[in-house]
Design a protein around this motif. Sequence first.
Motif, PDB file in Angstrom:
ATOM      1  N   TYR A   1      55.368  31.266  30.594  1.00 26.01           N
ATOM      2  CA  TYR A   1      54.851  32.526  30.084  1.00 26.01           C
ATOM      3  C   TYR A   1      53.334  32.460  29.940  1.00 26.01           C
ATOM      4  O   TYR A   1      52.797  31.520  29.360  1.00 26.01           O
ATOM      5  CB  TYR A   1      55.468  32.855  28.722  1.00 26.01           C
ATOM      6  N   MET A   2      52.671  33.509  30.461  1.00 20.34           N
ATOM      7  CA  MET A   2      51.222  33.621  30.286  1.00 20.34           C
ATOM      8  C   MET A   2      50.864  35.054  29.959  1.00 20.34           C
ATOM      9  O   MET A   2      51.576  35.995  30.356  1.00 20.34           O
ATOM     10  CB  MET A   2      50.480  33.149  31.548  1.00 20.34           C
ATOM     11  N   TYR A   3      49.750  35.208  29.226  1.00 23.63           N
ATOM     12  CA  TYR A   3      49.399  36.509  28.665  1.00 23.63           C
ATOM     13  C   TYR A   3      47.885  36.720  28.727  1.00 23.63           C
ATOM     14  O   TYR A   3      47.111  35.769  28.644  1.00 23.63           O
ATOM     15  CB  TYR A   3      49.815  36.573  27.192  1.00 23.63           C
ATOM     16  N   TRP A   4      47.508  37.975  28.836  1.00 24.09           N
ATOM     17  CA  TRP A   4      46.125  38.375  28.646  1.00 24.09           C
ATOM     18  C   TRP A   4      46.049  39.384  27.506  1.00 24.09           C
ATOM     19  O   TRP A   4      46.762  40.391  27.503  1.00 24.09           O
ATOM     20  CB  TRP A   4      45.560  39.024  29.909  1.00 24.09           C
TER      21      TRP A   4
ATOM     22  N   GLY B   1      42.565  43.407  15.864  1.00 21.40           N
ATOM     23  CA  GLY B   1      43.544  42.429  16.323  1.00 21.40           C
ATOM     24  C   GLY B   1      43.570  42.357  17.836  1.00 21.40           C
ATOM     25  O   GLY B   1      42.727  42.918  18.525  1.00 21.40           O
ATOM     26  N   LEU B   2      44.547  41.663  18.367  1.00 23.79           N
ATOM     27  CA  LEU B   2      44.667  41.482  19.809  1.00 23.79           C
ATOM     28  C   LEU B   2      45.625  42.499  20.403  1.00 23.79           C
ATOM     29  O   LEU B   2      46.698  42.761  19.846  1.00 23.79           O
ATOM     30  CB  LEU B   2      45.180  40.076  20.120  1.00 23.79           C
ATOM     31  N   LYS B   3      45.226  43.043  21.536  1.00 24.14           N
ATOM     32  CA  LYS B   3      46.077  43.983  22.263  1.00 24.14           C
ATOM     33  C   LYS B   3      46.475  43.348  23.596  1.00 24.14           C
ATOM     34  O   LYS B   3      45.618  42.834  24.325  1.00 24.14           O
ATOM     35  CB  LYS B   3      45.328  45.291  22.537  1.00 24.14           C
ATOM     36  N   LEU B   4      47.744  43.457  23.917  1.00 21.89           N
ATOM     37  CA  LEU B   4      48.259  42.842  25.132  1.00 21.89           C
ATOM     38  C   LEU B   4      47.929  43.692  26.345  1.00 21.89           C
ATOM     39  O   LEU B   4      48.242  44.889  26.382  1.00 21.89           O
ATOM     40  CB  LEU B   4      49.763  42.656  25.016  1.00 21.89           C
ATOM     41  N   ILE B   5      47.346  43.068  27.366  1.00 24.14           N
ATOM     42  CA  ILE B   5      46.991  43.790  28.590  1.00 24.14           C
ATOM     43  C   ILE B   5      48.101  43.630  29.634  1.00 24.14           C
ATOM     44  O   ILE B   5      48.673  44.607  30.102  1.00 24.14           O
ATOM     45  CB  ILE B   5      45.667  43.253  29.164  1.00 24.14           C
ATOM     46  N   TYR B   6      48.380  42.398  30.002  1.00 25.33           N
ATOM     47  CA  TYR B   6      49.429  42.064  30.964  1.00 25.33           C
ATOM     48  C   TYR B   6      50.041  40.737  30.559  1.00 25.33           C
ATOM     49  O   TYR B   6      49.414  39.933  29.872  1.00 25.33           O
ATOM     50  CB  TYR B   6      48.854  41.915  32.381  1.00 25.33           C
ATOM     51  N   TYR B   7      51.257  40.524  31.035  1.00 24.18           N
ATOM     52  CA  TYR B   7      51.865  39.230  30.830  1.00 24.18           C
ATOM     53  C   TYR B   7      52.702  38.851  32.051  1.00 24.18           C
ATOM     54  O   TYR B   7      52.973  39.688  32.925  1.00 24.18           O
ATOM     55  CB  TYR B   7      52.709  39.195  29.554  1.00 24.18           C
TER      56      TYR B   7
ATOM     57  N   VAL C   1      47.930  47.858  26.878  1.00 24.74           N
ATOM     58  CA  VAL C   1      46.691  48.482  27.355  1.00 24.74           C
ATOM     59  C   VAL C   1      46.344  48.017  28.762  1.00 24.74           C
ATOM     60  O   VAL C   1      45.308  47.406  29.002  1.00 24.74           O
ATOM     61  CB  VAL C   1      45.525  48.212  26.375  1.00 24.74           C
ATOM     62  N   PRO C   2      47.166  48.329  29.778  1.00 20.91           N
ATOM     63  CA  PRO C   2      46.942  47.781  31.121  1.00 20.91           C
ATOM     64  C   PRO C   2      45.944  48.548  31.992  1.00 20.91           C
ATOM     65  O   PRO C   2      45.496  48.017  33.017  1.00 20.91           O
ATOM     66  CB  PRO C   2      48.334  47.884  31.744  1.00 20.91           C
ATOM     67  N   ASN C   3      45.592  49.773  31.596  1.00 19.86           N
ATOM     68  CA  ASN C   3      44.773  50.611  32.475  1.00 19.86           C
ATOM     69  C   ASN C   3      43.405  49.993  32.721  1.00 19.86           C
ATOM     70  O   ASN C   3      42.707  49.605  31.795  1.00 19.86           O
ATOM     71  CB  ASN C   3      44.618  52.008  31.874  1.00 19.86           C
TER      72      ASN C   3
END
Lengths: 111, 110
Positions: B31-34, B42-48, B60-62
Amino acid sequence: ELKVEQNPLFLSMQEGKNYTIYCNYSTTSDRLYWYRQDPGKSLESLFVLLSNGAVKQEGRLMASLDTKARLSTLHITAAVHDLSATYFCAVDSQENNDMRFGAGTRLTVKP
Amino acid sequence: NAGVTQTPKFRILKIGQSMTLQCAQDMNHNYMYWYRQDPGMGLKLIYYSVGAGITDKGEVPNGYNVSRSTTEDFPLRLELAAPSQTSVYFCASSQGYGYTFGSGTRLTVV
């Protein structure tokens, strides 16, 4: 969708005092994490709580988890200046393979 | 062990430019995350990614794209940079409980 709320967002306390940071989350999860972040640095893992009733302690910090109430607490005992940092709770999302973070609690410990 | 390595540590981009943030881990984590972290937030997840060849959108992938051709690497691509993408970007990896974070990339778009 999983929401994670921390309070307070800002906490200024004197050395030697006790205080508690709260973390509420909106959907079922059995895994909760506490991280510490110093200014300009990455996140350091403090505690991993994996079951209802879990309690972990490290030095002046103690974390607990109540999965029924969807609540975790981070208790600070006899605060010292070195504890000044931002503390984040994070919860595993069972819908997705990821973790959602609270907004963080910025702790300042004053002499 | 190096853990999770991010490069570069700092970058200034002009509006409309593109760049790739690199992330590599040597722990054989699936598993890896951005995440992105805006000031005071705080932290917002972009892609994983749950493994090589598999990626999915976060909160928030846009404006971003990712690829995962190997277990070790998970680059994040910014196309047509915008001021709203000014942030600190953290890569993380996991294999079970909790994440290991990289040291972050501080990106400014001007």
